[in-house]
Scaffold this active site. Structure first.
Site, short mmCIF file in Angstrom:
data_model
loop_
_atom_site.label_atom_id
_atom_site.label_comp_id
_atom_site.label_asym_id
_atom_site.label_seq_id
_atom_site.Cartn_x
_atom_site.Cartn_y
_atom_site.Cartn_z
N SER A 18 0.79 -1.24 0.00
CA SER A 18 0.00 0.00 0.00
C SER A 18 0.81 1.28 0.00
CB SER A 18 -0.96 0.01 1.20
OG SER A 18 -2.02 -0.89 0.97
N HIS A 28 3.84 5.87 5.13
CA HIS A 28 2.85 4.90 4.66
C HIS A 28 3.47 3.52 4.80
CE1 HIS A 28 -0.72 3.37 2.77
NE2 HIS A 28 -1.14 4.59 2.51
N GLY A 77 2.84 -0.83 3.94
CA GLY A 77 2.20 -1.67 2.95
C GLY A 77 2.38 -3.14 3.27
N GLY A 133 2.64 -11.94 2.64
CA GLY A 133 3.91 -12.29 3.26
C GLY A 133 5.02 -11.28 3.10
#
Length: 343
Positions: free
Chosen positions: A60, A288, A290, A294
């Protein structure tokens, strides 16, 4: 003061071992220089070593890139943040007609649209995958009225990616290259498996270090989380957000608070345009994280100091690892005490 990269390579290896992380890559920009180090393996089955040029899935963190693409188009006068999505995408609608008419680009980029954010739908590998995804959003319900709160929304960023396609006339992957990768000279940033496989690429592992059964996410969720990159490329992207004119004329605008977060104790107090906003020990931190299958990534930027840090991880207790790494780095680089995670 210049950093001691041998020290940080040793620290990275020790922290990874403590948190059972199979492999990790670290890059940071500090005092006018980029530093890189890596540890462990890309794949516990093959034992292929992690190098500083290895590609990891940044998940992300991709959303900041997608937000930047739209802001580039806004600076060119091709759209505004308050343009309704339905004015650009004739195929866009959600279950509530009032929401369909009201949702703007700003709502998408600040996670305030209220639409159900967890539609992970594989609409194929074709160049029409984002258009087909947006069409599939027609049944999505509202979790709250448009603009009333903040709820993390993957679906909104796929819709944002489709807007980029509509405005640029090309697929999101190519627009990403033309708008960001090529201007910044990023040679190790890719989205599609056939490109990623030309490099050393990490595979995911669970918290116990076991290989996960799937490598990546479907192309249809690309703008929400499909970028693969080396840590130094992620740092270069972060630096562009501290440097007016590197990409955006006014990158600081993206760091302006747009909404207060309902829970300020996990990941940030406010949200900007694409960025999570927080304060550590009196210093602004924009970031940020993400997560994919995995794999885990994090990008931190400290505008006051000009420091940018990227850490890429392929399993183990990755959240514990990233917090300990930030604690060590920022204490030594800037004498900043990173807040402890809540119990």
């Amino acid at each position: 003061m210049k950093a001691d990269i041998e020290h940080w390579a040793s620290c990275l290896a020790a922290l990874a071992a403590d948190s059972e992380v199979p492999g990790a890559s670290l890059a940071f920009w500090h005092d006018g220089e980029v530093y890189e180090c890596a540890t462990g393996v890309l794949n516990t089955t093959t034992g292929a070593p992690v190098g500083t040029d290895s590609l990891f899935q940044i998940g992300s963190v991709t959303k900041v890139w997608t937000a930047t693409q739209l802001m580039l188009l806004a600076e060119q006068g091709r759209v505004t943040l308050d343009t309704p999505v339905a004015e650009i995408l004739p195929e866009f609608r959600v279950s509530d007609p009032r929401a369909t008419a009201a949702i703007t680009l700003r709502h998408l980029l600040t996670h305030t649209s209220g639409i159900d954010g967890d539609l992970f739908l594989d609409t194929g590998r074709g160049d029409d995958c984002l258009r087909r995804y947006v069409e599939a959003c027609a049944d999505l319900e509202q979790t709250f009225p448009v603009g009333d709160s903040h709820s993390y929304c993957n679906s909104g960023f796929v819709i944002a990616g489709r807007i980029i396609e509509q405005l640029t006339g090309t697929v999101w992957d190519q627009a990403l290259r033309e708008q960001i990768c090529e201007p910044l000279g990023l040679t190790h940033t890719w989205t599609l498996p056939e490109d990623v496989l030309r490099f050393g690429a990490a595979v995911g592992h669970d918290e116990r270090g076991a290989l996960v059964p799937r490598w990546g996410l479907p192309r249809s969720v690309g703008p929400a989380g499909l970028i693969c990159a080396r840590a130094a490329d992620v740092v270069a992207f972060g630096r562009a957000h501290l440097t007016p004119g590197a990409l955006l004329a006014d990158p600081a605008f993206l760091r302006q608070a747009q909404v207060e977060l309902p829970n300020p104790h996990c990941g940030g107090r406010q949200w900007g345009i694409g960025w999570s906003l927080d304060e550590w020990d009196g210093h602004q931190v924009v970031s940020h994280t993400g997560d994919t299958i995995g794999q885990h990534a994090v990008l931190w930027a400290l505008p006051e100091h000009g420091t940018v840090i990227a850490a890429l991880i392929n399993g183990g207790r990755s959240v514990e690892f990233q917090h300990r790494l930030a604690t060590e780095l920022l204490r030594e680089l800037h004498a900043i005490d990173v807040p402890a995670p809540i119990a």
